[in-house]
Write an enzyme that holds these catalytic residues in place. Structure first.
Site: not given
Ligand code: GLA
Length: 415
Positions: A44-45, A78, A136-137, A139, A183, A235
């Site tokens: 992550e990150h 939508s 956090g998925l 979308s 993502d 972020y």
């Molecule tokens: C978001 C960003 C990704 C990544 C994550 C954290 O989802 O779009 O690129 O940095 O946060 O891991």
């Protein structure tokens, strides 16, 4: 811009969005595109630091039914009435709508593709997504990919899969969050039954089959983690700190004659010295907060490699232990967890999960927990009772709590 039109409640069946399309555009759609959301298992990150990550695509996806137009207009409705219809002309000079407007995720790929290729055709479309929003998925990246694939298909854009994923990642920067490429890459390139190690510069995917007896469970805290909203600054700030830390450490390593050249990327830096040596060396060079960020990045990079080994060896406890360590690092060092996320992690672990961690950018959103398939019911039950019910939180129709099915990546086809 078309007059806003309310399309009724959310629909979940393909035939339902086709009906909506007919209602809005008075004709039938000719194509369908699907781009899944993702859950990041570990790493992550660190994607924006160029380091490999290990996500998998979900069974939940953004779907668009569409029909090409003979001009450069994109008109997208939508099925979710929270999102008003958007309409704009494609071109390299497209301007952003206000921050937080979902339509920016539609404009983003249109602008990027128009900048790089000859794009003459837009489309009329209806979007339906069952990926929880701002959780956090991914979308939002699913929408970027779906729109990007639709436009690429209609305009005969030729690009290698890795190159296309890179374009979509670049495209999404338009929204203002300085994200990495995880993502977009996993949503486009995933395979059924598998997670993938995603490496960067250039983007490459190494698929790893998820062992049969493993079950990944997703629990949404219900706290909105809007990437394009208030969390954007937090972020971006972390990304800047990582860049500054890299610069300071690399420069000092060179000046002190410890390395021969200047390391301009995290992969180079991490490969040049042992993690412990790097952490000791950097301690007095960085501020306390920069050092915490740096420690998260370099230790998380090590956990990704080690966790993938554990999955290949079907060692569920080993993999779970790395997920736990990842969460602790995100909480203490990177400081992107919340009380609700910590609470879900705790409930999942006590309920029988071998590991649990926040997934995605954090600041709210979801937790991913790993359990043996035969224990999944216990973990789901514990989360339902101890998190959602006991605390009076809503979890209608398992909207917020579900089992993640490792799914294939995006596709576009003629209906
Ligand atoms: C978001 C960003 C990704 C990544 C994550 C954290 O989802 O779009 O690129 O940095 O946060 O891991």
């Amino acid at each position: 811009m078309a007059a806003p039109r309310i399309l009724g409640g959310t629909c979940s069946r393909v035939s339902c969005i086709e009906d909506l399309f007919k209602e809005v555009f008075n004709c039938s759609p000719t194509h369908r595109v699907r781009a899944p959301g993702r859950v990041n298992l570990i790493g992550e990150h660190i994607d924006y630091n160029g380091l490999p990550v290990f996500p998998m695509a979900l069974q939940r996806a953004a779907r668009i039914v569409f029909r090409p137009r003979n001009d450069r207009i994109v008109a997208l409705h939508s099925s979710d009435e929270r999102f008003h219809p958007v309409e704009f002309e494609i071109g390299p000079e497209i301007e952003r709508w206000s921050q937080g407007s979902w339509g920016n995720y539609v404009k983003a790929p249109a602008k990027e593709l128009a900048y790089r290729f000859e794009i003459q055709r837009g489309f009329d479309g209806v979007l339906q997504s069952d990926i929880p929003v701002a959780a956090g998925l991914s979308s939002s990246s699913a929408i970027v990919n779906a729109v990007g694939l639709a436009l690429a298909h209609l305009n005969d854009v030729l690009a290698e899969p890795g190159e296309f994923a890179g374009l979509m990642a670049e495209a999404e920067l338009f929204v203002g969050t300085r994200g990495g490429g995880m993502d977009q890459a996993i949503s486009l390139g995933a395979k059924d039954h598998s997670a993938a190690k995603v490496s960067f510069n250039p983007i490459r995917l190494q698929h790893v089959t998820v062992p049969d007896g493993w079950c990944f469970i997703i629990a949404d805290s219900g706290e909105v983690a809007e990437k394009s909203g208030s969390r954007q600054a937090e972020y971006n700030l972390r990304r800047t700190k990582c860049e500054e830390a890299l610069h300071i450490i690399s420069t000092n390593l060179l000046e002190q004659g410890i390395t021969e050249g200047l390391h301009e990327s995290y992969p180079e830096l991490c490969a040049s010295l042992d993690t412990e040596v790097l952490l000791d060396f950097s301690e007095n060079l960085l501020t306390a907060s920069e050092h915490r960020c740096f420690r998260h990045v370099v230790t998380e990079a090590g956990r990704v490699e080690a966790a993938i080994e554990r999955m290949l060896a079907a060692d569920i406890r080993g993999f779970g232990a790395y997920m736990n360590a990842s969460h602790d690092s995100l909480k203490t060092d990177y400081q992107v967890s919340t009380e609700a996320l910590d609470e879900i992690v705790q409930v999942a672990r006590e309920g029988g999960a071998v590991g649990a961690r926040l997934t995605g950018a954090g600041f709210g959103g979801c937790v991913v927990a790993l359990a043996e398939r035969r224990r999944a019911r216990d973990v789901l039950g514990a989360l339902q009772v101890e998190y959602y019910e006991r605390r009076g939180r809503k979890n209608r129709m398992n909207e917020r709590l579900f089992i993640a099915v490792p799914s294939r990546g995006a596709s576009v086809r003629v209906i």
